[in-house]
Design a protein around this motif. Structure first.
Motif, PDB file in Angstrom:
ATOM      1  N   GLN A   1       0.806  -1.127   0.071  1.00  0.00           N
ATOM      2  CA  GLN A   1      -0.137  -0.079  -0.022  1.00  0.00           C
ATOM      3  C   GLN A   1       0.987   1.338   0.082  1.00  0.00           C
ATOM      4  OE1 GLN A   1      -2.558   0.299   3.204  1.00  0.00           O
ATOM      5  NE2 GLN A   1      -3.931   1.911   2.165  1.00  0.00           N
ATOM      6  N   GLY A   2       0.615   2.078  -0.932  1.00  0.00           N
ATOM      7  CA  GLY A   2       1.282   3.478  -1.106  1.00  0.00           C
ATOM      8  C   GLY A   2       2.669   3.440  -1.537  1.00  0.00           C
ATOM      9  N   MET A   3       2.932   2.227  -2.324  1.00  0.00           N
ATOM     10  CA  MET A   3       4.261   2.038  -3.003  1.00  0.00           C
ATOM     11  C   MET A   3       3.934   1.371  -4.448  1.00  0.00           C
ATOM     12  SD  MET A   3       6.728   0.574  -0.281  1.00  0.00           S
ATOM     13  CE  MET A   3       8.047   0.554  -1.111  1.00  0.00           C
TER      14      MET A   3
ATOM     15  N   GLN B   1       5.582   1.414  -6.983  1.00  0.00           N
ATOM     16  CA  GLN B   1       6.699   0.849  -7.687  1.00  0.00           C
ATOM     17  C   GLN B   1       6.898  -0.850  -7.226  1.00  0.00           C
ATOM     18  OE1 GLN B   1       6.863   3.303  -5.510  1.00  0.00           O
ATOM     19  NE2 GLN B   1       8.258   2.811  -3.942  1.00  0.00           N
ATOM     20  N   SER B   2       5.927  -1.298  -6.089  1.00  0.00           N
ATOM     21  CA  SER B   2       6.252  -2.398  -5.708  1.00  0.00           C
ATOM     22  C   SER B   2       5.135  -3.465  -6.352  1.00  0.00           C
ATOM     23  CB  SER B   2       6.123  -2.655  -4.203  1.00  0.00           C
ATOM     24  OG  SER B   2       4.505  -2.397  -3.803  1.00  0.00           O
ATOM     25  N   ASN B   3       4.224  -2.870  -7.066  1.00  0.00           N
ATOM     26  CA  ASN B   3       3.345  -3.705  -7.903  1.00  0.00           C
ATOM     27  C   ASN B   3       3.830  -4.815  -8.732  1.00  0.00           C
ATOM     28  OD1 ASN B   3       1.596  -1.775  -6.484  1.00  0.00           O
ATOM     29  ND2 ASN B   3       0.656  -1.028  -8.405  1.00  0.00           N
TER      30      ASN B   3
ATOM     31  N   THR C   1       4.311   2.566 -14.764  1.00  0.00           N
ATOM     32  CA  THR C   1       5.068   3.257 -13.829  1.00  0.00           C
ATOM     33  C   THR C   1       4.489   4.665 -14.382  1.00  0.00           C
ATOM     34  OG1 THR C   1       6.944   2.209 -13.988  1.00  0.00           O
ATOM     35  CG2 THR C   1       7.400   4.302 -13.171  1.00  0.00           C
TER      36      THR C   1
ATOM     37  N   ASN D   1       6.463   9.182 -11.141  1.00  0.00           N
ATOM     38  CA  ASN D   1       7.589   7.976 -10.549  1.00  0.00           C
ATOM     39  C   ASN D   1       8.603   7.656 -11.460  1.00  0.00           C
ATOM     40  OD1 ASN D   1       5.823   7.561  -8.505  1.00  0.00           O
ATOM     41  ND2 ASN D   1       4.906   5.662  -9.236  1.00  0.00           N
TER      42      ASN D   1
ATOM     43  N   LYS E   1      12.495   8.717 -10.312  1.00  0.00           N
ATOM     44  CA  LYS E   1      13.601   7.713 -10.493  1.00  0.00           C
ATOM     45  C   LYS E   1      14.885   8.329 -11.224  1.00  0.00           C
ATOM     46  CE  LYS E   1      14.534   3.074 -11.966  1.00  0.00           C
ATOM     47  NZ  LYS E   1      13.868   1.984 -12.657  1.00  0.00           N
TER      48      LYS E   1
END
Length: 96
Positions: A26-28, A30-32, A82, A86, A90
């Motif tokens: 949750q809230g990240m 980029q972790s998907n 992305t 993001n 990066k």
């Protein structure tokens, strides 16, 4: 219609995780990561990460035990893209 294989694992909410599901923190965004079956194991196939970690191993670590199913590659593929924000962040971090 696609048939998705059950991994035998559940996310932090007790939701069963299937091949093709997208899991994340949750809230990240980029972790998907989509769940794939590769070389006899279910793995996270995050395009932002070069390695393909074993899903079962990941769920046993403290931070990754917070993974939750947020969609799947068939109905919500946009969860894997992305965002421009993001991407810019990066690139900015890489230049520093």
């Amino acid at each position: 219609m696609s048939i998705m294989k059950y991994t035998g694992l559940k996310d932090k909410n007790g939701v069963e995780i299937f091949e093709g599901d997208i899991v994340g923190l949750q809230g990240m965004p980029q972790s998907n990561s989509p769940v794939s079956f590769l070389d006899g194991a279910f793995v996270l196939s995050n395009p932002e990460v070069s390695s393909k970690p074993n899903l079962g191993d990941m769920l046993r670590t403290p931070i990754w035990s917070a993974l939750e199913v947020i969609g799947n590659i068939y109905e919500t593929p946009e969860l894997l893209t992305t965002t421009d924000t993001n991407r810019e962040e990066k690139e900015s971090n890489e230049q520093d």
